[in-house]
Scaffold this active site. Structure first.
Site, PDB file in Angstrom:
ATOM      1  NE  ARG A  19      -0.093   0.521   4.911  1.00 50.32           N
ATOM      2  CZ  ARG A  19       0.900   1.319   5.252  1.00 50.32           C
ATOM      3  NH1 ARG A  19       1.275   2.302   4.442  1.00 50.32           N
ATOM      4  NH2 ARG A  19       1.556   1.150   6.387  1.00 50.32           N
ATOM      5  N   GLY A  20       0.244   2.375  -0.332  1.00 48.60           N
ATOM      6  CA  GLY A  20       0.941   3.646  -0.226  1.00 48.60           C
ATOM      7  C   GLY A  20       1.137   4.042   1.229  1.00 48.60           C
ATOM      8  N   GLY A  21       2.019   5.018   1.449  1.00 49.54           N
ATOM      9  CA  GLY A  21       2.229   5.525   2.793  1.00 49.54           C
ATOM     10  C   GLY A  21       3.523   5.032   3.422  1.00 49.54           C
ATOM     11  CD  GLN A  22       6.548   8.522   5.117  1.00 48.49           C
ATOM     12  OE1 GLN A  22       7.436   8.509   5.968  1.00 48.49           O
ATOM     13  NE2 GLN A  22       6.225   9.625   4.472  1.00 48.49           N
ATOM     14  CE1 TYR A  64       0.499  -1.427  17.652  1.00 44.09           C
ATOM     15  CE2 TYR A  64      -1.491  -0.077  17.784  1.00 44.09           C
ATOM     16  CZ  TYR A  64      -0.727  -1.154  18.220  1.00 44.09           C
ATOM     17  OH  TYR A  64      -1.212  -1.961  19.221  1.00 44.09           O
ATOM     18  CB  ALA A  75      -3.794   5.775   9.330  1.00 48.79           C
ATOM     19  N   GLY A 116      -4.432   4.120   3.834  1.00 46.62           N
ATOM     20  CA  GLY A 116      -3.389   3.571   2.972  1.00 46.62           C
ATOM     21  C   GLY A 116      -4.029   2.618   1.992  1.00 46.62           C
ATOM     22  N   GLY A 156      -7.018   0.060   2.964  1.00 45.31           N
ATOM     23  CA  GLY A 156      -8.131   0.932   3.317  1.00 45.31           C
ATOM     24  C   GLY A 156      -7.836   1.906   4.429  1.00 45.31           C
ATOM     25  CB  CYS A 198       1.879   8.858   8.459  1.00 41.44           C
ATOM     26  SG  CYS A 198       0.536   7.664   8.621  1.00 41.44           S
TER      27      CYS A 198
END
Length: 250
Positions: free
Chosen positions: A101-104, A107, A176, A178, A189, A207
């Protein structure tokens, strides 16, 4: 004692897909089947759930399965999105999973409601930006039902709550996002903090946002004794307002 959600208006349709000040409806085209809605009890093991989600997304692409949403909780873990930076893993307190998924770093753990959203955008709108806006609207409307003002930010992904009692300019992330989209079918999601152990976020820079004035919060942290079933009921209602009808999974 639990908080009682109040009805909130459906998100209005918007004239253009600019992110940050708009609401989106992404109902499927007429004649489409309802979205299958499944609530998974217990703690769902991450790798097995991820494999099942990818298989379901592929079946949706092939026309062999209906669109679906899965609501669940994971055991405590960290996930690393495609933009994750090694220095943002501060302490390896829990298993770390690399995901597509996208993002960093994010948790997941008990007390956090994860929503995996598998939709076919060809049946709705082939517009990924509009889909992200719609997911944000879903969470914002859900929070509004509990009298929490969630907001989006142009420079930060997710849904945020202002915390003036913590100091000028302080805000906490409560949800969050993603996602991944493959041949116009979405997967991964959202995650909404209902009552997780917020200290678990200290093992990462969530993130990639390290500024001290930005933290994390939850519904219970905000003083709302909300249960997971109450949250689920509102999530379903507000999802239907934006994405259309749902049906219980068999």
């Amino acid at each position: 004692m639990s908080a009682t959600p109040s009805p909130s208006p459906a998100a209005p349709a918007c004239p253009a897909p600019a992110r940050g000040a708009l609401a989106h409806r992404m109902a499927s085209r007429p004649g489409s089947a309802p979205v299958e809605w499944r609530v998974i009890d217990g703690l769902a093991p991450y790798e097995e759930t991820l494999a099942a989600m990818e298989a379901r997304a592929e079946a949706i692409r092939a026309g062999e399965a209906s669109e679906c949403v899965w609501l669940l909780e994971h055991p405590a873990l960290y996930t690393a999105g495609t933009s994750a930076r090694p220095q943002d893993l501060v302490e390896r307190r829990f298993p770390v999973h690399d995901v597509g998924r996208g993002g960093q770093y994010t948790y997941h753990g008990p007390g956090q409601r994860v929503g995996y959203v598998m939709l076919d955008l060809k049946r709705r709108s082939e517009d990924v930006r509009a889909f992200v806006c719609a997911l944000e609207d879903w969470i914002i409307q859900t929070l509004a039902a509990f009298n929490v003002r969630g907001e989006r930010r142009e420079d930060r992904v997710g849904v945020w709550v202002k915390r003036p009692e913590k100091g000028a300019g302080c805000e906490d992330k409560i949800a969050a996002l993603g996602i991944r989209v493959r041949r116009w079918v979405t997967f991964h999601g959202v995650s909404l903090n209902v009552e997780p152990d917020l200290s678990h976020f200290a093992g990462i820079v969530p993130c990639g946002i390290a500024e001290p004035r930005y933290g994390v919060t939850s519904l219970v942290d905000l003083g709302l004794p909300v249960t997971m079933p109450e949250t689920d009921a509102v999530l379903r209602r507000e999802f239907e307002a934006i994405f259309g009808p749902t049906i219980n999974a068999p």
